[in-house]
Design a protein around this motif. Sequence first.
Motif, short mmCIF file in Angstrom:
data_model
loop_
_atom_site.label_atom_id
_atom_site.label_comp_id
_atom_site.label_asym_id
_atom_site.label_seq_id
_atom_site.Cartn_x
_atom_site.Cartn_y
_atom_site.Cartn_z
N TYR A 116 -3.01 -7.25 2.84
CA TYR A 116 -2.00 -6.38 2.34
C TYR A 116 -0.62 -6.78 2.56
O TYR A 116 -0.48 -7.45 3.57
CB TYR A 116 -2.02 -4.85 2.91
N TRP A 118 3.61 -7.71 0.60
CA TRP A 118 4.65 -7.81 -0.34
C TRP A 118 5.03 -9.27 -0.94
O TRP A 118 5.20 -9.53 -2.05
CB TRP A 118 5.83 -6.73 -0.25
N SER A 150 2.36 2.29 0.59
CA SER A 150 3.48 3.08 -0.24
C SER A 150 2.90 4.60 -0.57
O SER A 150 3.41 5.53 -0.21
CB SER A 150 3.70 2.40 -1.46
N HIS A 638 11.28 -4.54 4.01
CA HIS A 638 10.34 -4.15 5.03
C HIS A 638 10.70 -5.16 6.11
O HIS A 638 11.88 -5.01 6.71
CB HIS A 638 8.89 -4.75 4.66
#
Length: 769
Positions: A116, A118, A150, A638
């Motif tokens: 996982y 971005w 999210s 982040h």
Amino acid sequence: MNAETGSEADFRPHSSHWGVFTAAMRDGELLVRPHPGDPDPNAILQNFPAALRHRARIAQPMVRRGWLEAGPGPDPRRGRDEFVPMAWDAVLDLLGAEVARIRDRHGPGAVFGGSYGWASAGRFHHAQSQIHRFLNCAFGGYVASVNSYSSGAASVIVPHVLGNYEALTKHNVTWDQLAQHTEVVLAFGGMALKNAMVAGGGISEHVERPAMKAAHDRGCDFILLGPLRSDLPEEAGAEWIANIPGTDTALMLALVHTLVAEGLQDQDFLDRYTTGWAVFERYLMGREDGQPKDAGWAAPITGVPADTIRALARRLHGKRVLVTVAHALQRAEHGEQPVWMAAVLAAALGQIGLPGGGYGYALGAIGYYGRRANAVPGPTLSQGRNRHGDYIPVARIADMLLNPGMTYRYNGQTRTYPDIRMVYWAGGNPFHHHQDLNRLRQAFARVDTLVVHELAWTATARHADIVLPATMTLEREDIGFSSHDPLMVAMHRITEPFGEARDDYDIFAGLSRRLGVEEAFTEGRSSREWLRHLYARTEQALRELGHPAPDFDAFWEAGTLALPQAPDDGGPWRAFREDPEANPLPTPSGRIEIFSETIAGFGEADCPGHPAWLPPQDVPRAGTPLHLVANQPATRLHSQLDFGEHSIASKRRGREVACLHPADAAARGIAEGDVIRLFNERGACLAAAHLTTGIRPGVVQLATGAWYDPEDPAEDKPLCVHGNPNVLTRDVGTSGLAQGCTGQLTVVEVERFTGNLPPIRAFDPPMTV
Ligand SMILES: Nc1nc2c(c(=O)[nH]1)N[C@H]1C(S)=C(S)[C@@H](COP(=O)(O)OP(=O)(O)OC[C@H]3O[C@@H](n4cnc5c(=O)[nH]c(N)nc54)[C@H](O)[C@@H]3O)O[C@H]1N2
Ligand SMILES: Nc1nc2c(c(=O)[nH]1)N[C@H]1C(S)=C(S)[C@@H](COP(=O)(O)OP(=O)(O)OC[C@H]3O[C@@H](n4cnc5c(=O)[nH]c(N)nc54)[C@H](O)[C@@H]3O)O[C@H]1N2
Ligand SMILES: [Mo]
């Protein structure tokens, strides 16, 4: 941004999740300019220049010493071991052999490839697509993860009760509609500008600030419900009602109760467009438990006076009301409830489907909500097929690694955790995104082999056995595209790779060669050939629409391409309102489900068949009397480029800034700028105190994203000296329904830190031999 010193000519287009820009190298220095058409550019772009050649970058492949000496296997030294530099060929041989060992001895069910994160904006060098494609080629599949940090709770409950999640978030009320039509915006958790400044794949126009200003100037009232005044910008001129964190469902229940008690609910709307109102109403009015969920009941729970709640409900009646709910509300215990209950509130107001009215779930949380969709598809790299099929809800990673064979509930199923041997990560930072980091360290200590591709020495890279240096976006060519931004960007290479860094694609191509699947992985294409290939889909769709369709070379030369957009027509919600029989919602009943047979049938005590107030367990108590809000950071995405100039400039004494109310500070002898220690039974971190009356008393706010920096990593619960709130948050799911991340909220105590200030070492590379 030293933008003035450059001539136009050598500035080349590029893009990032935080904005489209142009960049040039001048005497070894990177110059960055925001996209000229952006009305409100994002200052996060300023993290690039100092980050590009920072010491935190990874210069060459590295193998953890203990792994090299002892071979694969559980090892508590992960995260505090030394590294051995290795040449690319040697490290790929070594990793190829380890991948083959896992594949042949344990199979795809032993590899966790959820990975996982971005990553970066370019759609070809998109690390998740690359790694999943590689694992599908090499293993025939892997254990995946589903949903996101999210919207873990929302994305599971919405299909049961409201239908398509994308339709709710991305084809619904737009900023244009809000600017023109909305009379009252009821924003639970606000719509912080810092958040909408970011959109996956890139964004060329930041429209939120002007839209909120236009609405406010027209006379629209913004009402902010939540712990932080800064969650709506000044331009909105909002009234602020600071309810206690985690209590929004009770507040919404009381608003609906007041409407019903005073006969103000839109009963026609409820009858025609919803199902289950009668069951819910019995609960609301307390006909079974004897407790009406009225304003008097909600006042002590929410910290909002009963009269304020009643007055607010009356004000909403008969107005074009837009109810919004930040993602943050559902990133908490029972996070499904506020998502569901807000839909009931919007339905009771009867505004769903009208221009600028109804339910704008997560509007403002990310830049691609509240905009028009592109009428043509963008480039997407095929990930191939995962024949293994097993998965976990994404935030259950530590649970899975610590408890192979254990069962858990998810979306009506009882599932079993696999026995993972290899964890392979590219483009994400679990030491940023996961909760209870001390527990995550134990989980990562258990596996045979942890492989990480990274551009910088994040805590995740430090915990890996094999660390492969990845290029940063500026060091390669790509195409920037987001489904809801009209600009497609030819991302030109701005500069050479750092050290020996390679593109994720080239790393996986090299590994594929060693595993005999190179042709399947690369299909014989170079990176440039892939860009051409992926672009063709958009070009063809443009041609079919009769829109100008430049070929790849023309697009590349021009640098950007404006795409046609779908109309702002309210999407499926408008169609549903206009004719619910012809355009039903994709729920079992075709309507908004205020009571859901499906969810009731799952029998979860922590997610019953209608929205309900379920008192949280993690509440302030003796020892941990304060709520901690761990929200998104304003000065970075982040943890990305936390070592960049803009992010560093927001820190004080090198530490992340925590906000608290002057009254809470005074009670603890804390002054502005003091270094404080935040702690609870799970861990502790340092931060710099900022005192503000813009926060509800009893709440401390510490954004995520400061790199985890343990003072003594050999301890079980080391002090994070830099301010990563995830040493404090709880690693528990939202409920047995969704098992979403609950990292937004927890409870802590805070004290002035009086010891010697430990140095920040988060950005120093680890020891090598
Ligand atoms: N307590 C708490 N925790 C939270 C949240 C919260 O509200 N509270 N929010 C959660 C949310 S919503 C999210 S989405 C997650 C985000 O969690 P992540 O998405 O994991 O966070 P990022 O820092 O964006 O991590 C991306 C990583 O990819 C690396 N990277 C970038 N480009 C490339 C590339 O091209 N190749 C490779 N190999 N690496 C690359 C970056 O250096 C960075 O380390 O965090 C969650 N965690
Ligand atoms: N600058 C920047 N923007 C980002 C990101 C980033 O890292 N940096 N991350 C992006 C990502 S991946 C996502 S998913 C979105 C996340 O979008 P969100 O999750 O909505 O963003 P947050 O900032 O975590 O939370 C928004 C606000 O909710 C409030 N809040 C917290 N708990 C409660 C509660 O119980 N009740 C109420 N009423 N309010 C509460 C907090 O005050 C907080 O500031 O942001 C995106 N945008
Ligand atoms: Mo997110």
